[in-house]
Design an enzyme around this catalytic site. Structure first.
Site, PDB file in Angstrom:
ATOM      1  NE  ARG A 236      -4.264  -1.465   0.112  1.00  0.00           N
ATOM      2  CZ  ARG A 236      -4.400  -2.534  -0.684  1.00  0.00           C
ATOM      3  NH1 ARG A 236      -3.451  -2.855  -1.543  1.00  0.00           N
ATOM      4  NH2 ARG A 236      -5.499  -3.271  -0.639  1.00  0.00           N
ATOM      5  CD  GLU A 265      -2.766   3.149  -5.499  1.00  0.00           C
ATOM      6  OE1 GLU A 265      -1.899   2.582  -4.826  1.00  0.00           O
ATOM      7  OE2 GLU A 265      -3.761   2.567  -5.978  1.00  0.00           O
ATOM      8  CG  HIS A 283      -3.003  -0.952  -6.884  1.00  0.00           C
ATOM      9  ND1 HIS A 283      -3.416  -0.276  -5.771  1.00  0.00           N
ATOM     10  CD2 HIS A 283      -2.894  -2.258  -6.487  1.00  0.00           C
ATOM     11  CE1 HIS A 283      -3.552  -1.105  -4.752  1.00  0.00           C
ATOM     12  NE2 HIS A 283      -3.235  -2.322  -5.169  1.00  0.00           N
TER      13      HIS A 283
END
Ligand code: DGY
Length: 317
Positions: A236, A265, A283
């Protein structure tokens, strides 16, 4: 009457087909993320919600779900959900562990190899027409073979990454206060975060995002690292202080990074995008057709089990 499930974004069809066997299925009709208001409306009369890691399932959304029994996250990480509040309201929160382990470990290795050997930079160089012939000093990178790999977070994905390191004759260090050393191969060596940062050539992050791991890698940790170190993050974004990372890359405190996740993000700072020694991915750790289908099926089985009053395969609360 069938129970109602709301799915916040299209997922692979086999999962939608499975859901439709049990649920009245409502799928977000737009191909974009729902606003908070839309999410609240969507859960208003739903028995279950199947959501993405990009959906923030906070108190307001959970409170709007007056009949909500299950939040089934289409991800293994569940930092997007207020699990404590869901638990207070008797709502089951489920995730998709296990099925994405190997795909995410594969992608971690793609980042290790591409950042060490400057693959993206070399590809861009060639496409730009700059390749005029073999050169002794062209695109010199770093070896991977026989180096030290430091893994932060030795859960399923961390272990899968470490297993692949044997093929490269690497020494494996790991830092994970929750790890049970006795259940791990003896050749993998537990380390403090400082020792791991100081001794590793590649530092790969696989911890969940929690208040304890937020900015776990920041200015101090970059100062511990070797100038030749390469940081990999497929976990993350907020585990890394991105401002400190950019500074470390710009000033040569570390050599390179490979990132699949970012602090805010989908925003990626221009300063990071400008750096040739950063390999940046949108991602895609679990993004293989097989794995995304398995994630969908597991997320479906989780929601189905909860509404049928059974134990779901992967409940986190
Ligand atoms: C997860 O599952 O948490 C990944 O980030 C996406 O697959």
């Amino acid at each position: 009457m069938k129970p109602l499930i709301f799915v916040t974004k299209r997922i692979p069809q086999p999962a939608l087909d499975r859901l439709a066997e049990v649920f009245e299925l409502r799928l977000n009709p737009q191909d974009k993320a729902l606003s908070k208001q839309q999410l609240c409306e969507a859960v208003g009369n739903a028995d279950a919600l199947l959501c993405l890691l990009t959906d923030s399932i906070d108190r307001d959304v959970l409170s709007a779900g007056t009949r909500l029994k299950c939040v089934s996250n289409y991800a293994v990480g569940f930092n997007n959900i207020d699990v404590e509040f869901a638990t207070q309201r008797g709502i089951a929160v489920c995730n998709t562990p296990g099925v994405l382990t190997e795909s995410t470990a594969d992608l971690t290795w793609a980042l290790i190899m591409s950042s060490a050997r400057r693959i993206v930079e070399s590809d861009n160089y060639l496409r730009a027409g700059s390749f005029t012939g073999w050169e002794p000093m062209l695109m010199l990178g770093h070896d991977v073979f026989a180096k030290t790999l430091g893994i932060v977070g030795m859960g399923r994905i961390g272990q899968a990454v470490a297993r692949r390191a044997a093929g490269f004759s690497m020494r494996v260090l790991y830092h994970d206060p929750a790890a049970d050393a006795a259940s791990l191969p003896a050749e993998w060596q537990a380390a403090t975060l400082e020792q791991l940062c100081r001794e590793s050539d590649f530092i790969s992050l696989h911890a969940p995002l929690t208040p304890q791991t937020h900015h776990l890698i920041g200015k101090e940790q970059f100062a511990w690292m070797k100038p030749s170190a390469i940081l990999i993050n497929t976990a993350r974004g907020p585990i890394v202080d991105e401002t400190a990372l950019i500074d470390a890359l710009q000033t040569g405190k570390i050599a390179a990074c490979g990132l699949d996740v970012f602090e805010n993000e989908p925003e990626v700072p221009a300063a990071l995008r400008d750096l040739p020694n950063a390999v940046l991915l949108p991602h895609i750790g679990s993004a293989s057709l097989e794995t995304r289908t398995k994630m969908g099926l597991l997320a479906a089985e989780n929601a189905i089990a909860v509404v049928l009053g059974k134990q779901p395969p992967a409940r986190v609360n």
